[in-house]
Write an enzyme that holds these catalytic residues in place. Structure first.
Site, mmCIF file in Angstrom:
data_model
loop_
_atom_site.group_PDB
_atom_site.id
_atom_site.type_symbol
_atom_site.label_atom_id
_atom_site.label_comp_id
_atom_site.label_asym_id
_atom_site.label_seq_id
_atom_site.Cartn_x
_atom_site.Cartn_y
_atom_site.Cartn_z
ATOM 1 N N SER A 52 16.474 20.042 -11.510
ATOM 2 C CA SER A 52 17.768 19.524 -11.067
ATOM 3 C C SER A 52 17.621 18.267 -10.212
ATOM 4 O O SER A 52 18.583 17.523 -10.033
ATOM 5 C CB SER A 52 18.523 20.594 -10.273
ATOM 6 N N GLY A 232 21.970 15.425 -13.305
ATOM 7 C CA GLY A 232 22.926 14.503 -13.916
ATOM 8 C C GLY A 232 24.380 14.915 -13.765
ATOM 9 O O GLY A 232 24.726 15.893 -13.103
ATOM 10 N N CYS A 258 24.886 26.575 -11.252
ATOM 11 C CA CYS A 258 24.863 25.169 -10.838
ATOM 12 C C CYS A 258 25.481 24.252 -11.904
ATOM 13 O O CYS A 258 26.687 24.222 -12.047
ATOM 14 C CB CYS A 258 23.445 24.760 -10.458
ATOM 15 N N GLY A 302 24.870 17.788 -6.529
ATOM 16 C CA GLY A 302 25.556 16.586 -6.078
ATOM 17 C C GLY A 302 26.921 16.414 -6.711
ATOM 18 O O GLY A 302 27.637 15.466 -6.406
ATOM 19 N N HIS A 344 22.177 28.804 -6.169
ATOM 20 C CA HIS A 344 21.025 29.339 -6.901
ATOM 21 C C HIS A 344 20.692 30.763 -6.455
ATOM 22 O O HIS A 344 19.960 30.953 -5.479
ATOM 23 C CB HIS A 344 19.808 28.432 -6.695
ATOM 24 N N GLU A 346 18.692 32.840 -7.752
ATOM 25 C CA GLU A 346 17.263 33.143 -7.877
ATOM 26 C C GLU A 346 16.487 32.659 -6.657
ATOM 27 O O GLU A 346 15.327 33.019 -6.467
ATOM 28 C CB GLU A 346 16.691 32.509 -9.151
#
Length: 367
Positions: A52, A232, A258, A302, A344, A346
């Site tokens: 990421s 991205g 995410c 982001g 996240h 995990e």
């Protein structure tokens, strides 16, 4: 282990013209990317290898980076994904006996350019106030005017499609083929610890390249679908939005993390937008408003979903909110077994408060 490394001068130049002087770390060279900061005190190797972060220069707010060395088991992908590193203390000597090499050797092997001996407190305050922007690090070009010319050629992260650059090129399997459940993973930049969490829950995963069609994944006859994290701008990924839409139309269980969360929103007509700074760290408080409980989360994004669109939507409902800024951290699709979170679960690094979400997804595969 490298101990006699001579620190050469290096420069960090921000898009707004701000200049920081420091010492070279890693490979001698020049690198560019969007500058961002992570507030985690541990887990630097997991951060470096998180797909990421592809295309981004990472500022670490912890004072010491490299102090416990590099360990092969602490990678989230096959290689370092950050474009460059900015830190205060780049510790070449390390204390952990189980580590295999120093951070300097690691960066040189991976061709990563960094800068140390920077006042990262000042830098983070600047980014926090001015917002995300591009930057350039160089330990080979010390002429600021030349660096400005090079930096002007770097595209903005807003509108960039990057997942196809970090995704697997060929499908592969993860876990035990005799497991009870099969999950198709759309790899937009998946972390290894996500796959480990599936394996620990009796799930056999088949990981597919980012631009794989729903038809091709469905041919494997999975019990459900996972849409991974990745780098991205989600709005620049119509191919992935179409795939998520088809999964929803087929009424299959789906879990997104995410970037996968943002794509689920886009597939339901909810816009995404670039955040002023984003969330990157391992101590972000989130409230599960369905269960009425809080969890401390690991985050790295982001972009975010537009709250006003969700509030007007008759297709999705909010499940999680960020307690720092009230941004949307989780949604679920009404009438379907499809849900996602912005953070996240995990972790790696980070707390394990949110791993129940993997159990929730596996439970949805049973019916």
């Amino acid at each position: 282990m490298t101990t006699n490394y001579t620190k050469l001068p290096a420069i960090l130049l921000l898009e707004d013209g701000t200049v920081y002087h420091g010492k070279a770390a890693g490979k001698i060279g020049t690198t560019t990317g969007e500058i961002c900061f992570n507030t985690g005190m541990t887990g630097y190797q997991e951060i470096f290898t998180d797909p990421s972060y592809f295309g981004q220069i990472m500022v670490t707010t912890n004072a010491h980076i490299g102090n416990y060395g590099i360990h092969d088991d602490e990678t989230e992908s096959g290689n370092i994904k950050i474009s460059g590193l900015v830190c205060k203390n780049f510790n070449i000597a390390y204390s952990r006996k189980l580590s295999s090499e120093s951070i300097q050797d690691y960066f040189q092997e991976e061709n990563i350019v960094g800068i140390s001996d920077v006042d990262t407190r000042s830098l983070v305050r600047h980014i926090r106030d001015k917002g995300a922007m591009n930057a350039i690090i160089s330990s080979e070009i010390l002429d600021v005017e030349v660096l400005k010319q090079k930096l002007a050629e770097v595209p903005s992260m807003d509108g960039l499609e990057l997942s196809s650059k970090v995704s697997t090129r060929e499908p592969y399997f993860y876990g035990d083929s005799n497991s009870t459940y099969r999950v198709a993973v759309l790899d937009l930049g998946v972390k290894k610890n996500i796959l480990r969490n599936f394996d620990n829950r009796d799930v056999y995963a088949k990981v597919f390249p980012a631009k794989t069609s729903f038809k091709e994944m469905e041919a494997w006859q999975p019990h459900g679908y996972f849409i991974s994290n990745g780098p991205g701008d989600p709005a620049a990924m119509p191919y992935a939005i179409d795939t998520v839409t088809e999964i929803l139309q087929a009424d299959k269980p789906m879990f997104g993390i995410c970037l996968g969360h943002q794509l689920l929103a886009l597939a339901n007509g909810i816009r995404t937008r670039k955040m002023f700074n984003g969330h990157r760290g391992i101590n972000h408080p989130v409230k599960n408003i369905i269960l009425d409980r809080c969890e401390v989360t690991s985050q790295n994004h982001g972009f975010g979903v537009v709250a006003e669109d969700i509030e007007k939507s008759d297709k999705v409902e909010i499940t999680h909110v960020n307690l720092n800024d009230q941004s949307i951290e989780g949604i679920r699709v009404k009438g379907k077994k499809a849900f996602s979170v912005q953070y996240h679960p995990e972790s790696s690094p980070g707390p394990h408060d949110s791993r129940y979400l993997f159990d929730q997804f596996v439970t949805s595969l049973q019916n």
